[in-house]
Design a protein around this motif. Structure first.
Motif, PDB file in Angstrom:
ATOM      1  N   PRO A  65       2.101  -8.881  -8.031  1.00 40.60           N
ATOM      2  CA  PRO A  65       1.672  -8.942  -9.355  1.00 40.60           C
ATOM      3  C   PRO A  65       1.312  -7.392  -9.860  1.00 40.60           C
ATOM      4  O   PRO A  65       1.520  -6.506  -9.368  1.00 40.60           O
ATOM      5  N   LEU A  66       1.199  -7.247 -11.295  1.00 45.02           N
ATOM      6  CA  LEU A  66       1.224  -6.171 -12.087  1.00 45.02           C
ATOM      7  C   LEU A  66       0.017  -5.194 -11.300  1.00 45.02           C
ATOM      8  O   LEU A  66       0.152  -3.981 -11.115  1.00 45.02           O
ATOM      9  N   ARG A  67      -0.916  -5.806 -10.945  1.00 45.66           N
ATOM     10  CA  ARG A  67      -2.083  -5.158 -10.278  1.00 45.66           C
ATOM     11  C   ARG A  67      -2.264  -5.650  -9.086  1.00 45.66           C
ATOM     12  O   ARG A  67      -3.296  -6.322  -8.634  1.00 45.66           O
ATOM     13  N   PRO A  68      -1.364  -5.279  -8.126  1.00 50.74           N
ATOM     14  CA  PRO A  68      -1.546  -5.822  -6.581  1.00 50.74           C
ATOM     15  C   PRO A  68      -2.861  -5.280  -5.899  1.00 50.74           C
ATOM     16  O   PRO A  68      -3.242  -4.297  -6.158  1.00 50.74           O
ATOM     17  N   THR A  69      -3.098  -5.829  -4.878  1.00 51.66           N
ATOM     18  CA  THR A  69      -4.178  -5.319  -3.959  1.00 51.66           C
ATOM     19  C   THR A  69      -3.617  -4.487  -2.907  1.00 51.66           C
ATOM     20  O   THR A  69      -2.514  -4.536  -2.603  1.00 51.66           O
ATOM     21  N   GLU A  70      -4.541  -3.795  -2.355  1.00 53.37           N
ATOM     22  CA  GLU A  70      -4.023  -2.786  -0.929  1.00 53.37           C
ATOM     23  C   GLU A  70      -3.391  -3.789   0.083  1.00 53.37           C
ATOM     24  O   GLU A  70      -2.307  -3.473   0.535  1.00 53.37           O
ATOM     25  N   ASP A  96      -6.215  -0.524 -10.871  1.00 55.81           N
ATOM     26  CA  ASP A  96      -6.725  -0.243 -12.185  1.00 55.81           C
ATOM     27  C   ASP A  96      -6.134   0.793 -12.901  1.00 55.81           C
ATOM     28  O   ASP A  96      -5.468   1.629 -12.133  1.00 55.81           O
ATOM     29  N   ALA A  97      -6.098   1.165 -14.182  1.00 57.39           N
ATOM     30  CA  ALA A  97      -5.340   2.180 -14.551  1.00 57.39           C
ATOM     31  C   ALA A  97      -5.931   3.379 -14.035  1.00 57.39           C
ATOM     32  O   ALA A  97      -7.197   3.669 -14.048  1.00 57.39           O
ATOM     33  N   GLY A  98      -5.040   4.417 -13.536  1.00 57.08           N
ATOM     34  CA  GLY A  98      -5.344   5.568 -13.128  1.00 57.08           C
ATOM     35  C   GLY A  98      -5.877   5.775 -11.701  1.00 57.08           C
ATOM     36  O   GLY A  98      -6.381   6.437 -11.148  1.00 57.08           O
ATOM     37  N   LYS A  99      -5.997   4.429 -10.995  1.00 59.50           N
ATOM     38  CA  LYS A  99      -6.488   4.053  -9.695  1.00 59.50           C
ATOM     39  C   LYS A  99      -5.402   3.762  -8.757  1.00 59.50           C
ATOM     40  O   LYS A  99      -5.072   2.462  -8.650  1.00 59.50           O
ATOM     41  N   PRO A 100      -4.628   4.407  -8.124  1.00 60.82           N
ATOM     42  CA  PRO A 100      -3.557   4.298  -7.177  1.00 60.82           C
ATOM     43  C   PRO A 100      -3.915   3.813  -6.174  1.00 60.82           C
ATOM     44  O   PRO A 100      -4.951   4.161  -5.659  1.00 60.82           O
ATOM     45  N   ILE A 101      -3.083   3.008  -5.558  1.00 59.78           N
ATOM     46  CA  ILE A 101      -3.164   2.434  -4.043  1.00 59.78           C
ATOM     47  C   ILE A 101      -1.972   2.313  -3.449  1.00 59.78           C
ATOM     48  O   ILE A 101      -0.850   2.503  -4.104  1.00 59.78           O
ATOM     49  N   ALA A 102      -1.979   2.413  -2.163  1.00 60.45           N
ATOM     50  CA  ALA A 102      -0.810   2.415  -1.174  1.00 60.45           C
ATOM     51  C   ALA A 102      -0.670   1.363  -0.240  1.00 60.45           C
ATOM     52  O   ALA A 102      -1.934   1.033   0.453  1.00 60.45           O
ATOM     53  N   GLY A 103       0.274   0.881   0.296  1.00 61.73           N
ATOM     54  CA  GLY A 103       0.390   0.129   1.449  1.00 61.73           C
ATOM     55  C   GLY A 103       1.712   0.524   2.342  1.00 61.73           C
ATOM     56  O   GLY A 103       2.855   0.650   1.620  1.00 61.73           O
ATOM     57  N   ALA A 104       1.337   0.848   3.633  1.00 61.74           N
ATOM     58  CA  ALA A 104       2.496   1.203   4.398  1.00 61.74           C
ATOM     59  C   ALA A 104       2.674   0.267   5.405  1.00 61.74           C
ATOM     60  O   ALA A 104       1.794  -0.350   5.920  1.00 61.74           O
TER      61      ALA A 104
END
Length: 504
Positions: A65-70, A96-104
């Motif tokens: 999705p455009l705003r995926p969860t971590e 959210d806009a300006g709130k980056p998240i990452a998944g490794a």
């Protein structure tokens, strides 16, 4: 270690050249092979991993999705890394806009800090879509290292605002394969070098064996073995060189034989002529002695002519005797008659017999004994002292001494000395020191006979100018105990025995 190694030998140079050529060729071939294999291995691994990563981004990351969860990012990254390509994945998105998240897929192995900044900037840069650029984002890659281990880092971004993905693949296996290849090529290069050295040795042996035979033949030819020939086989350059050598040796042998025959003929002619002249000379000498005894009672008008005949007859007789002596030396028939003599007494007798006592200073101690041929010593002294008196000027000083078992007699005059251009020729036969005196009282054989008489004793005579510039110095050196080739002499009377001295 290298004391016996001759770096100038042709064999060594051939081996070194072969080795250098082989080393250069092997290193060049190994380098090219290593570089081509390295590029092929890395390109194959790199293309396979990047293509797989691109496909996974399209199949999995593009479905988020455009705003995926971590958690969604992490799970998708694990699914992407679970394939056979063997790389780690890092996905970046925005909650959210300006709130980056990452998944490794494996945070302990790969994080955003492992991605070079330059690569991140290229991946994040949006490019305008044109006829030549169909997509705003592209896949970029870069090779990097971490802890000495090489890695491939690639990254791209999903169009339309999807997540950004990075892959991180270790190239350690490829490096190990390339190291094994490098070792194999190094061993092959070493074997090629050894093989080239062996081939060079074999080639050098093949090439140098005829050269060695040629050198040995040339040495034998130089020793006078003019019948030396080379065995010729083949039609190569070395065979042609052997044929040329044989031809040159044959020509040289023929010329030497011709020269020897002419020399023998000339020597025989001189000897025969000298012997034939002795009979009429004996008669002429008897006549001139009678004329000389009656010279005071002759008509004053013919007395000068009689004196001239007497003088020239004696000169001719001495010339014939000298020619016979020279012929004996050339033929090798001259012999020594050895006796133990007191050298001072011998020198005094030589000077006294020729009435030179007033013109010669003798510096000699009594009791210096030597075993030599008294007659030939007299010939030597008569020529040296007479030459000094005639061309050097009084007083002439004769000094006698011994040095290391040698008898040394030095004859020094006080004249103008010997011109430098004349010194090398003073003992040459028939050599005249001055071209303006082609005819003189001497024949030019005296000093030559003196030298031959010294040589037959095993001695020598040297001529030089006095260091102080006052006259010339002749030094006679003879062994105090000369070895005779035979105990009989041919019975000739050399120049100087009758008081006549030959001019040098």
């Amino acid at each position: 270690m290298f004391a016996g190694l001759r770096f100038t030998s042709l064999r060594l140079r051939l081996v070194v050249v072969f080795a250098l050529v082989a080393l250069t060729a092997a290193v060049s071939a190994s380098g090219i092979a290593y570089w081509l294999n390295r590029e092929a291995v890395l390109t194959r691994t790199q293309d396979g991993a990047l293509n797989d990563f691109r496909q996974e981004m399209q199949n999995r990351a593009a479905t988020l999705p455009l705003r995926p969860t971590e958690e969604e990012l992490r799970r998708t990254a694990e699914q992407m890394a679970g394939g056979s390509a063997g790389y780690s994945v890092l996905l970046l998105g925005e909650r959210d806009a300006g709130k980056p998240i990452a998944g490794a897929s494996n945070p302990d192995t790969f994080t955003l800090a492992d991605v070079p900044r330059a690569l991140r900037e290229q991946v994040e840069t949006e490019r305008p879509v044109t006829d030549t650029n169909a997509y705003p984002y592209h896949l970029f890659w870069q090779r990097t290292q971490r802890g000495g281990t090489p890695y491939l880092v690639g990254g791209t971004k999903i169009d339309g605002g999807g997540p950004t993905g990075y892959m991180f693949k270790s190239l350690e296996a490829e490096r190990a394969d390339l190291n094994s290849l490098a070792w194999s090529l190094g061993i092959a290069t070493a074997l090629a070098l050894v093989g080239s050295a062996l081939l060079a040795q074999a080639a050098a042996t093949t090439v140098l064996r005829p050269v060695h035979r040629l050198g040995e033949a040339a040495r034998r030819l130089g020793e006078g073995k003019l019948d030396t020939r080379l065995r010729v086989s083949g039609t190569d350059e070395l065979a042609e060189l052997s044929r040329t050598f044989n031809s040159a040796a044959e020509s040289l042998q023929k010329k030497v034989a011709d020269m020897s025959a002419r020399e023998e003929s000339s020597r025989r002619f001189v000897a025969d002529m000298s012997h034939e002249l002795r009979t009429p000379l004996t008669a002429l000498t008897a006549v001139t002695e009678v004329l000389e005894d009656e010279q005071d009672s002759l008509d004053p008008m013919i007395a000068p002519a009689v004196a001239l005949v007497v003088s020239e007859t004696r000169r001719l007789n001495d010339l014939v005797e000298n020619l016979m002596e020279v012929t004996r030396f050339d033929a090798g028939t001259a012999r020594l008659v050895l006796d133990d003599v007191d050298v001072a007494d011998q020198v005094t007798a030589c000077i006294d017999a020729r009435a030179w006592l007033d013109a010669v200073e003798l510096d000699a101690e009594r009791g210096i004994m030597a075993r030599l041929d008294p007659r030939r010593l007299d010939v030597i002294l008569a020529n040296l002292i007479g030459n000094a008196l005639k061309h050097g000027g009084s007083p002439v000083r004769v000094a006698i001494r011994t040095e290391d078992g040698e008898l040394v007699i030095e004859v020094r005059d006080h004249g103008p000395g010997i011109p430098e251009e004349v010194l090398p020729h003073v003992f040459d036969r028939f050599y005249k020191a001055s071209a303006s005196r082609p005819r003189s009282d001497g024949s030019g054989l005296g000093l030559s006979i003196a030298m031959e008489s010294a040589l037959i004793h095993g001695g020598s005579i040297t001529a030089a100018n006095s260091p102080d510039g006052d006259g010339a110095v002749f030094v006679l050196r003879l062994p105090q105990d000369a070895d005779a080739d035979a105990d009989t002499d041919v019975g000739a009377t050399a120049a100087g025995e009758r008081g006549e001295v030959e001019e040098s």
